[in-house]
Scaffold this active site. Structure first.
Site, PDB file in Angstrom:
ATOM      1  N   ILE A  36       0.611  -1.083  -0.081  1.00  0.00           N
ATOM      2  CA  ILE A  36      -0.153  -0.047   0.478  1.00  0.00           C
ATOM      3  C   ILE A  36       0.682   1.205  -0.013  1.00  0.00           C
ATOM      4  O   ILE A  36       1.774   1.452   0.683  1.00  0.00           O
ATOM      5  CB  ILE A  36      -0.952   0.150   1.020  1.00  0.00           C
ATOM      6  N   GLU A  37       0.397   2.513  -0.301  1.00  0.00           N
ATOM      7  CA  GLU A  37       1.474   3.782  -0.928  1.00  0.00           C
ATOM      8  C   GLU A  37       1.690   4.127   0.069  1.00  0.00           C
ATOM      9  O   GLU A  37       2.231   4.606   0.415  1.00  0.00           O
ATOM     10  CB  GLU A  37       0.474   4.577  -1.744  1.00  0.00           C
ATOM     11  N   GLN A  38       1.527   3.838   1.715  1.00  0.00           N
ATOM     12  CA  GLN A  38       1.585   4.576   2.639  1.00  0.00           C
ATOM     13  C   GLN A  38       2.851   3.694   3.159  1.00  0.00           C
ATOM     14  O   GLN A  38       3.820   4.349   3.938  1.00  0.00           O
ATOM     15  CB  GLN A  38       0.812   4.280   3.862  1.00  0.00           C
TER      16      GLN A  38
END
Length: 546
Positions: free
Chosen positions: A328-330
Site C-alpha cells: 500500500i502506498e503509505q
C-alpha cells in the site's frame, strides 16, 4: 555537535514567515504533526500571521472528525495555496472540513496532484533538479488538456504541462522548494536524530526534510518523546539530526486517526489474525469475494481504499491471509491492510518502507495487479474515483491512484453497479433486485477522469470491473459483460442500467452461486507464474536431472 532547539508548538510556529512554502508529512491522520499545525493556527489567531502560506501535502493532512491537520491552517489570510495528493473527507454541507469550504468559496488556490509525483517533486527540489517528467496522470484530470489538477476557478494553470521528450509525451511537474518542512517521528535524541518505532510509516519525512534543509529552509520535527544523545540505534534512525532545526514534543500524538498506539501496526509484535473483525455479509462483501477470484498465490498486489480494502479480510476468513503480499502506498508491505478510516496501515506487516520509496515500486509496475475502487465508469472504460458533484467532500482526491494505474500490468476495479437507496436481497445463492439505486455508475462520460481507459488499451493493461451483479472487461471493441449474477436479468438489470451500450461476451457465464451465500467459499488460489528466468533455470535443472 549540532543540537536542535526544543520548542513548544506555538513557538515553533514563529519560525514560519509570511509567504513561506510549508511541506507537511502525513497521510490523513497517520503521522500527522497535528500539534505543530495547531500551533500555527494559534499564532494566526493571536497575531494575524503568518500570512499567504503555500502548503504541500504529498498524501493528506487531517481527517473528517473535528479540527485536525490542514483545517488548523484553513483560514483566509493564512493560507493562499494548497498542493495536495488528497484532502480531508467529510460531509457535503456546512459541516464540511474548513479547507473544503475555502476551496468551494474560491478563497484559496488548490491543486490535487498524484501522491507519488508530489514525493518525487520533493526529491527533485532536494537534489536541485528542475522537476519531474512522468507519464502518471496523462489522460486524467491532472493532464493540462483536462483541468491540470486545479480544484476551483481561483486556481491558475501554474504547475503541470505536457512536454515532448525522445518522441514521447510526458507530463512535467516543476519541483517546488519548501521553506519549511514539518515532519513527525516517535523519538528525537538530543542531537535531533529521529526514529519512527511507534509510527505505522515514516511516509516521506526524509525527502521533505532534505528538500527544505538543502535549500536553506527550516525542518521542524514533532515527536512523542526525547532521548539522550547517542542512545538511539543508528540503523533505526530514519532522519539524521543534522537535518533537524527544531523539535516539538507532543506525548499525546495519535498513531493514526483512531489508534493511540498499536504495536502490530508499527511492526513491533504480531497479533493473532483472530482479533480482526469479520466482514459483515452483504453486497460489498459479495463484490470483494468475487474480486478474490482474480488473485493468484505468490502475487504482489496493490490495494486501494473503499470496497477493495475488504479483499484481504476475505482472504483471512478463507485461511489465505499470506497467499499474496499486499503493498500500500503509505509504505506497508505484507500483513493485512486495515480498512475504513484506519486504511493506510497493515496489521503484522513484513516491512514498512518510506512511502516515497513505495511509489518507486508502484510507478515502475513492479507488482502483479492493483485492486481499486471506483465512483463512475464511462464508455471508454475510464474511471472517476476522486470527484462527484453530488457528494464532493466524501471523495478525498487522487492520492496514489494515478501513480498506481499508470503502470499496473492488471487492474481490478471493484464497486457497486448503481448508487442510491435500493432494495437488493441475497438469498438462494443469487441476487434479487426489488428496487435499484437511482444513479447508475456506468455513465456516458465520467465527471472527471482519474484513469484513462483509452491509454490502458494502448499500454496493453488488463482491466476488469467487478460489481455485485456483473463482471466486465475492457476490450478494444468496448466495455464487455463477461459474467452476471444468478437471479439477475441481463437486459433489465445490467444493459438497461448503463448510459452507453455494453458489449456481451460470447463466453458470458453466471457468477458462482457460492459468492452469494454467507458460508465460507473454500477458496483456493492457483499459483502465480514464476519469473521467466526462474522458470528457465528450473527447466534446465529438471532436464539435467533426467
Amino acid at each position: 555537535m549540532h543540537r536542535p532547539e526544543i520548542l513548544t508548538a506555538r513557538r515553533a510556529a514563529d519560525l514560519i514567515a509570511d509567504g513561506d512554502i510549508v511541506s507537511v508529512s502525513s497521510s490523513s491522520g497517520l503521522g500527522c504533526p497535528d500539534a505543530v499545525l495547531a500551533g500555527i493556527g494559534e499564532r494566526f489567531a493571536e497575531t494575524a500571521g503568518p500570512r499567504g502560506l503555500t502548503t504541500l501535502h504529498p498524501i493528506a493532512a487531517g481527517d473528517m472528525s473535528g479540527i485536525k491537520g490542514i483545517d488548523h491552517l484553513a483560514r483566509p489570510g493564512l493560507l493562499s495555496r494548497v498542493v495536495a495528493g488528497s484532502y480531508p473527507s467529510g460531509p457535503s454541507s456546512a459541516e464540511a472540513p474548513r479547507i473544503w469550504q475555502m476551496i468551494d468559496a474560491g478563497e484559496v488556490e488548490a491543486y490535487n496532484f498524484p501522491s507519488g509525483v508530489l514525493h518525487q517533486m520533493h526529491r527533485a527540489a532536494a537534489a536541485r533538479q528542475p522537476g519531474v517528467f512522468t507519464k502518471v496522470g496523462l489522460g486524467s484530470f491532472v493532464d493540462p488538456d483536462e483541468t491540470g489538477g486545479r480544484m476551483n476557478d481561483a486556481t491558475p494553470a501554474a504547475y503541470v504541462r505536457r512536454e515532448q521528450l525522445d518522441g514521447q509525451e510526458w507530463l512535467y511537474f516543476p519541483a517546488i522548494t519548501p521553506d519549511v518542512a514539518i515532519i513527525r517521528a516517535t523519538t528525537a535524541d538530543e542531537n535531533g536524530n529521529l526514529t519512527f518505532e511507534d509510527e505505522a510509516s515514516p511516509l516521506g519525512a526524509l525527502d521533505q526534510a532534505y528538500a527544505a534543509h538543502n535549500t536553506g529552509g527550516v525542518v521542524i520535527a514533532q515527536v512523542k518523546r526525547t532521548a539522550e544523545a547517542g542512545s538511539l540505534d543508528p540503523q533505526a534512525v530514519r532522519v539524521p539530526g543534522v537535518l533537524v532545526d527544531a523539535v516539538v514534543v507532543a506525548p499525546e500524538q495519535l498513531q493514526t486517526t483512531q489508534t493511540l498506539y498499536d504495536p502490530a501496526l508499527s511492526g513491533q509484535l504480531r497479533r493473532p489474525l483472530s482479533v480482526l473483525e469479520p466482514v459483515p455479509f452483504g453486497l460489498e462483501k459479495v463484490i470483494a469475494r468475487r474480486a478474490t477470484r482474480e488473485l493468484h498465490s505468490g502475487e504482489i498486489v496493490n490495494l486501494g481504499f473503499g470496497v477493495s480494502a475488504l479483499v484481504p479480510h476475505v482472504l483471512v476468513e478463507e485461511g489465505l491471509a499470506g497467499a499474496v503480499s499486499w503493498v500500500i502506498e503509505q509504505g506497508a508491505v505484507g500483513g493485512v491492510p486495515l480498512r475504513d478510516f484506519v486504511f493506510g496501515v497493515a496489521q503484522n506487516p513484513d516491512a514498512i518502507m518510506q512511502s516515497s520509496d513505495q511509489f518507486t515500486l508502484l510507478q515502475g509496475g513492479g507488482f502483479h495487479r492493483a485492486m481499486l475502487s471506483f465512483l463512475e465508469i464511462d464508455e471508454h472504460g475510464s474511471v472517476n474515483v476522486h470527484h462527484l458533484a453530488r457528494c464532493r467532500h466524501v471523495t478525498a482526491g487522487v492520492g496514489g491512484f494515478a501513480d498506481i494505474v499508470s503502470a499496473a500490468p492488471e487492474i481490478v476495479f471493484v464497486g457497486s453497479f448503481t448508487a442510491g437507496r435500493r432494495d437488493v436481497s441475497l438469498a438462494g445463492g443469487g441476487l434479487t433486485i426489488t428496487r435499484d439505486g437511482a444513479h447508475t455508475k456506468l455513465v456516458k462520460k465520467v465527471a472527471s477522469p482519474t484513469f484513462s481507459g483509452r491509454r490502458a488499451l494502448e499500454r496493453g493493461q488488463k482491466v476488469t470491473y467487478v460489481t455485485e451483479r456483473a463482471v466486465l472487461s475492457l476490450r478494444p471493441e468496448g466495455l464487455t459483460v463477461t459474467e452476471i449474477a444468478p437471479g439477475v436479468d441481463l437486459e433489465r438489470d445490467v444493459l438497461a442500467r448503463s448510459e452507453f451500450p455494453l458489449q456481451v461476451g460470447d463466453e458470458l457465464t453466471t457468477m458462482d452461486a457460492a459468492l452469494f451465500d454467507p458460508a465460507p467459499l473454500g477458496l483456493t488460489l492457483s499459483p502465480a507464474a514464476p519469473h521467466a528466468r526462474i522458470a528457465a533455470l528450473a527447466a534446465m535443472t529438471a532436464k539435467a536431472d533426467r
